[in-house]
Design a protein around this motif. Structure first.
Motif, PDB file in Angstrom:
ATOM      1  N   ALA A  21      50.975  42.302  69.274  1.00  0.00           N
ATOM      2  CA  ALA A  21      50.081  42.008  70.397  1.00  0.00           C
ATOM      3  C   ALA A  21      48.767  42.711  70.100  1.00  0.00           C
ATOM      4  O   ALA A  21      48.671  43.939  70.181  1.00  0.00           O
ATOM      5  N   PHE A  22      47.764  41.937  69.723  1.00  0.00           N
ATOM      6  CA  PHE A  22      46.520  42.495  69.225  1.00  0.00           C
ATOM      7  C   PHE A  22      45.448  42.438  70.309  1.00  0.00           C
ATOM      8  O   PHE A  22      45.004  41.354  70.698  1.00  0.00           O
ATOM      9  N   HIS A 216      54.003  50.387  73.120  1.00  0.00           N
ATOM     10  CA  HIS A 216      52.574  50.639  73.270  1.00  0.00           C
ATOM     11  C   HIS A 216      52.202  51.805  72.361  1.00  0.00           C
ATOM     12  O   HIS A 216      53.043  52.607  71.977  1.00  0.00           O
ATOM     13  N   GLY A 217      50.926  51.892  71.993  1.00  0.00           N
ATOM     14  CA  GLY A 217      50.543  52.900  71.015  1.00  0.00           C
ATOM     15  C   GLY A 217      51.167  52.589  69.672  1.00  0.00           C
ATOM     16  O   GLY A 217      51.651  53.469  68.961  1.00  0.00           O
ATOM     17  N   ALA A 229      62.080  51.142  64.764  1.00  0.00           N
ATOM     18  CA  ALA A 229      61.834  50.743  66.151  1.00  0.00           C
ATOM     19  C   ALA A 229      62.283  49.308  66.390  1.00  0.00           C
ATOM     20  O   ALA A 229      62.907  48.994  67.415  1.00  0.00           O
ATOM     21  N   ILE A 230      61.987  48.430  65.447  1.00  0.00           N
ATOM     22  CA  ILE A 230      62.400  47.028  65.566  1.00  0.00           C
ATOM     23  C   ILE A 230      63.923  46.925  65.588  1.00  0.00           C
ATOM     24  O   ILE A 230      64.503  46.196  66.404  1.00  0.00           O
ATOM     25  N   ARG A 235      60.436  44.367  70.309  1.00  0.00           N
ATOM     26  CA  ARG A 235      60.124  42.981  69.961  1.00  0.00           C
ATOM     27  C   ARG A 235      58.630  42.673  70.104  1.00  0.00           C
ATOM     28  O   ARG A 235      58.175  41.640  69.631  1.00  0.00           O
ATOM     29  N   LYS A 236      57.897  43.533  70.749  1.00  0.00           N
ATOM     30  CA  LYS A 236      56.442  43.372  70.905  1.00  0.00           C
ATOM     31  C   LYS A 236      55.796  44.707  70.584  1.00  0.00           C
ATOM     32  O   LYS A 236      56.173  45.738  71.143  1.00  0.00           O
ATOM     33  N   ILE A 237      54.833  44.685  69.667  1.00  0.00           N
ATOM     34  CA  ILE A 237      54.149  45.910  69.265  1.00  0.00           C
ATOM     35  C   ILE A 237      52.657  45.770  69.564  1.00  0.00           C
ATOM     36  O   ILE A 237      51.978  44.915  68.985  1.00  0.00           O
ATOM     37  N   ASN A 238      52.168  46.595  70.476  1.00  0.00           N
ATOM     38  CA  ASN A 238      50.744  46.585  70.793  1.00  0.00           C
ATOM     39  C   ASN A 238      49.974  47.296  69.691  1.00  0.00           C
ATOM     40  O   ASN A 238      50.298  48.429  69.322  1.00  0.00           O
TER      41      ASN A 238
END
Length: 295
Positions: A21-22, A216-217, A229-230, A235-238
């Motif tokens: 998530a960019f 987040h982070g 972490a995955i 499933r979503k990485i900011n």
């Protein structure tokens, strides 16, 4: 192709990878992220954080992000990041955002639940996914979105701010959110010390909530930490700070090496550098999945 967060994370869930998530507070950042996703043929989440509205207001950038998503050759979720109120959420949904985050983590637990439930009811009625936060993701103080006073030192004892797995279970059951932003040791901004991530806590959160976990982070971690972490349910990485820094460093280097420059030169230099950094992150987030070839 514009899709919801729930849709875009479903494949990540079944194939055990994460989607980036960019945060895209400028047109250059948005174009860089879309171009990277299309070149690698991976799904992507384009985010605009409320804290960045002063750079480009939601009313200006929001429709541009939605248009980019609709025209993209890969699945794209357009996401409101760290929305502070139902009114901001409604504005984003009216513009065509397919996902929203309501951040009421600073409130009491019951107020957080109440606020999130109101957003979920409205968003789900409009077929829009909802992310919420439980626990507090602190800031390094360098390029971060938020700071917990007195807790900026990454090695400080900040576990009181981390997400409790059993409370997370209750939170998800009562709010029916689609994804949970959990606190387990990452920080917003640039890491000033090596992070100490609580993977056992993260794994327990994922097992209890039965929903995708959001990191987040997410900038600046090692490849090993990302993969761990995955494998624990993220499933979503900011991702923002390190890509933004890559753009800035490229611009600085360009200025130092050239005498006759124009502003539009700098925007292109920044875009290209951001894109390369984003592509590097996307390859890691794929976690060995076949998505790079199959999408």
């Amino acid at each position: 192709m514009l899709v919801t967060l729930k849709e875009i994370l479903s494949k990540a869930e079944t194939q055990n990878f994460a989607i980036g998530a960019f945060n895209s507070p400028t047109l250059e950042a948005a174009r860089a992220a879309i171009e990277a996703a299309e070149e690698l043929k991976v799904p992507i989440i384009l985010s605009h954080a409320e804290v960045h509205f002063e750079i480009l207001p939601l009313e200006i950038l929001g429709p541009l992000l939605v248009d980019l998503a609709r025209k993209a050759s890969v699945p794209v979720t357009v996401h409101l990041d760290h929305g502070s109120s139902l009114s901001v959420v409604k504005k984003a949904i009216e513009m065509g955002f397919s996902s929203v985050m309501i951040d009421a983590s600073h409130m009491s637990y019951e107020e957080n639940v109440k606020t999130v439930k109101e957003v979920v009811e409205y968003a789900h009625y409009h077929n829009v996914s909802v992310e919420a936060e439980l626990g507090v993701i602190t800031s390094s103080g360098i390029g971060g979105e938020e700071t917990v006073e007195g807790q900026q030192d990454l090695n400080s004892d900040i576990t009181d701010y981390y997400t409790d797995p059993m409370i997370a279970k209750d939170f998800v059951e009562r709010t029916q959110i689609d994804a949970l932003a959990a606190s387990f040791g990452t920080v917003h901004g640039i890491y000033v010390k090596k992070p100490n991530l609580d993977f056992e806590r993260l794994k327990a959160i994922y097992e209890q909530i039965g929903r995708p976990v959001v990191m987040h982070g997410g900038s600046g971690l090692s490849e090993t930490d990302y993969i761990k972490a995955i494998n624990c349910g993220v499933r979503k990485i900011n991702y923002y700070s390190y890509a933004a820094r890559a753009g800035a460093h490229a611009v600085k280097d360009f200025i130092n090496k050239n005498e006759n420059i124009f502003y539009h030169d700098l925007t292109m230099v920044a875009k290209d550098a951001i894109k390369e950094d984003v592509k590097r992150a996307m390859r890691i987030f794929s976690n060995g999945s076949t998505q790079l070839q199959s999408n």
